[in-house]
Write a protein that holds these residues in place. Structure first.
Motif, PDB file in Angstrom:
ATOM      1  N   GLY A  54     -13.432  11.021 -20.601  1.00 16.10           N
ATOM      2  CA  GLY A  54     -13.641  10.829 -22.027  1.00 16.10           C
ATOM      3  C   GLY A  54     -14.979  10.193 -22.321  1.00 16.10           C
ATOM      4  N   ARG A  55     -15.399  10.273 -23.575  1.00 25.33           N
ATOM      5  CA  ARG A  55     -16.694   9.757 -23.991  1.00 25.33           C
ATOM      6  C   ARG A  55     -16.750   8.239 -23.893  1.00 25.33           C
ATOM      7  N   SER A  56     -17.915   7.735 -23.473  1.00 21.63           N
ATOM      8  CA  SER A  56     -18.072   6.293 -23.292  1.00 21.63           C
ATOM      9  C   SER A  56     -18.081   5.543 -24.615  1.00 21.63           C
ATOM     10  N   ASP A  57     -18.428   6.213 -25.711  1.00 19.47           N
ATOM     11  CA  ASP A  57     -18.476   5.542 -27.003  1.00 19.47           C
ATOM     12  C   ASP A  57     -17.155   5.646 -27.758  1.00 19.47           C
ATOM     13  N   ARG A  58     -16.144   6.252 -27.131  1.00 14.67           N
ATOM     14  CA  ARG A  58     -14.862   6.403 -27.818  1.00 14.67           C
ATOM     15  C   ARG A  58     -13.687   6.067 -26.890  1.00 14.67           C
ATOM     16  N   ARG A  59     -13.845   5.026 -26.108  1.00 12.23           N
ATOM     17  CA  ARG A  59     -12.770   4.491 -25.274  1.00 12.23           C
ATOM     18  C   ARG A  59     -12.288   5.481 -24.222  1.00 12.23           C
ATOM     19  N   GLY A  60     -13.167   6.346 -23.744  1.00 11.75           N
ATOM     20  CA  GLY A  60     -12.776   7.324 -22.741  1.00 11.75           C
ATOM     21  C   GLY A  60     -12.538   6.698 -21.378  1.00 11.75           C
ATOM     22  N   VAL A  61     -11.889   7.469 -20.512  1.00 12.78           N
ATOM     23  CA  VAL A  61     -11.567   7.040 -19.151  1.00 12.78           C
ATOM     24  C   VAL A  61     -12.029   8.126 -18.183  1.00 12.78           C
ATOM     25  N   ILE A  62     -12.530   7.722 -17.014  1.00 13.78           N
ATOM     26  CA  ILE A  62     -12.973   8.667 -15.994  1.00 13.78           C
ATOM     27  C   ILE A  62     -11.765   9.290 -15.306  1.00 13.78           C
TER      28      ILE A  62
END
Length: 351
Positions: free
Chosen positions: A33-41
């Motif tokens: 997920g996107r780093s600016d929207r609470r994403g997870v690898i």
């Protein structure tokens, strides 16, 4: 004596993306997920791992550790299609295949006539076939049982092949660290170390009764695994033990009412998942809550129906025990199954 191969695709999602886009081949790459929207690898390549990036890591933290990291959103339909191609390759060697996920499977080649029944040559050939036809690499472990084959496949990653022959089992297991045993996480490993069990050789000194007293039913598995014993068959068809859905929120939920407002949408997703699985016979409901400090709690209660009020009560119990912001909420059902299986989970990270 069985001949078991465990195959694990290397950095599967990231490898597929790099294969399909040559510009991504030699750069730190992750899928998530996107780093600016609470994403997870979800996964990353080995270049990114050198910077401390790994699966389940916050994308924002991953970018701090590796500023040049490229994060690609997941394309599950593409990965499923590639997984089907991999399974088709497996079927050329044996019909006894137990997929564990899109990128991992056990194969029982005990009765295979390929390469005069040599499991080592079969594993080598299927790895070469996957690379030639799909431009992807896999690591494989060959052993007399599932426990050892899975350990072996992880031994020489990436693109590795390790063989544990029946004659090597005793010496290999004796020196095996206890944290290599499937099911031994950080907490159990710490407890084992506190009891002066650091290798399977150490564990062999303990009686089965002692281990079950200390670790419950898992103690019996520890007793067998410490001796290299695993009698589980490779099952072509496996039943689920549970079905769940979860969602990571774009912003922490600050109070319990905000969390409860998220429940109906999750419940609809769970109902859809249950309908697709045709698994209406379940024995309990459970919830999972991950807080802003990344601690996790779970709660479970017996129930034979999907009851909104029961889930709400479980959430209240869980959140009241840790008054912090809520980052993730998951709900699920435990199925009435006597067959050993894996957790089926539909994850809904915020992208």
């Amino acid at each position: 004596m069985r001949k078991i191969i465990h195959v694990d695709m290397d950095c599967f999602y990231a490898a597929v993306e790099a294969r399909d886009n040559p510009n991504l081949k030699n750069v730190p790459l992750a899928v998530g997920g996107r780093s600016d929207r609470r994403g997870v690898i979800a996964t990353c390549n080995y270049i990114a791992r050198e910077f401390g990036v790994h699966s389940a890591l916050s994308s924002a933290i991953a970018k701090k550790r590796c500023p040049d990291l490229i994060i690609v959103p997941p394309n599950l339909n593409k990965y499923r299609n590639v997984s089907k191609q991999i399974l088709e390759i497996f079927s050329r060697y044996t019909s006894i295949i137990e997929p564990l996920s899109l990128d991992e499977a056990y194969l029982d080649v005990s009765e295979s006539t390929k390469f005069k029944g040599s499991a080592t040559l079969i594993a080598k050939d299927l790895k070469e076939t996957i690379e030639a036809e799909l431009s992807l690499t896999a690591s494989a472990g060959v052993a007399p049982n599932k426990f050892l084959a899975k350990i072996a496949s992880d031994w020489n990653k990436p693109n590795g092949l390790m063989v544990i022959t029946p004659e090597q089992v005793e010496s290999f297991v004796f020196n095996l660290p206890v944290n290599k045993i499937h099911g031994v996480g950080k907490v159990t490993a710490r407890k084992l170390n506190n009891l002066n069990f650091r290798s399977c050789g150490d564990l062999q000194e303990a009686s089965e009764r002692f281990l079950t007293d200390k670790f419950g039913r898992f103690g019996r598995s520890l007793y067998r695994y410490a001796r290299g014993i695993d009698e589980r068959e490779v099952k072509s068809e496996r039943e689920r033990k549970s079905i769940s859905v979860e969602k990571t929120f774009s912003e922490d939920c600050k109070d319990i009412n905000e969390v409860l407002n998220k429940l109906p949408e999750l419940l609809d997703s769970l109902k859809l998942r249950i309908a697709r699985a045709k698994s209406n016979d379940f024995r309990s409901l459970f919830i999972k809550v991950k807080f802003s400090d990344f601690t996790v709690i779970t709660r479970e209660r017996r129930a034979e129906y999907l009851l909104l009020d029961v889930l709400e009560e479980l959430i209240r119990e869980g959140i009241d025990s840790k008054p912090k912001g809520v980052r993730l909420l998951g709900v699920g059902v435990r199925l009435n199954s006597q067959v050993e299986g894996e957790l089926e989970q539909l994850s809904l990270p915020f992208y």
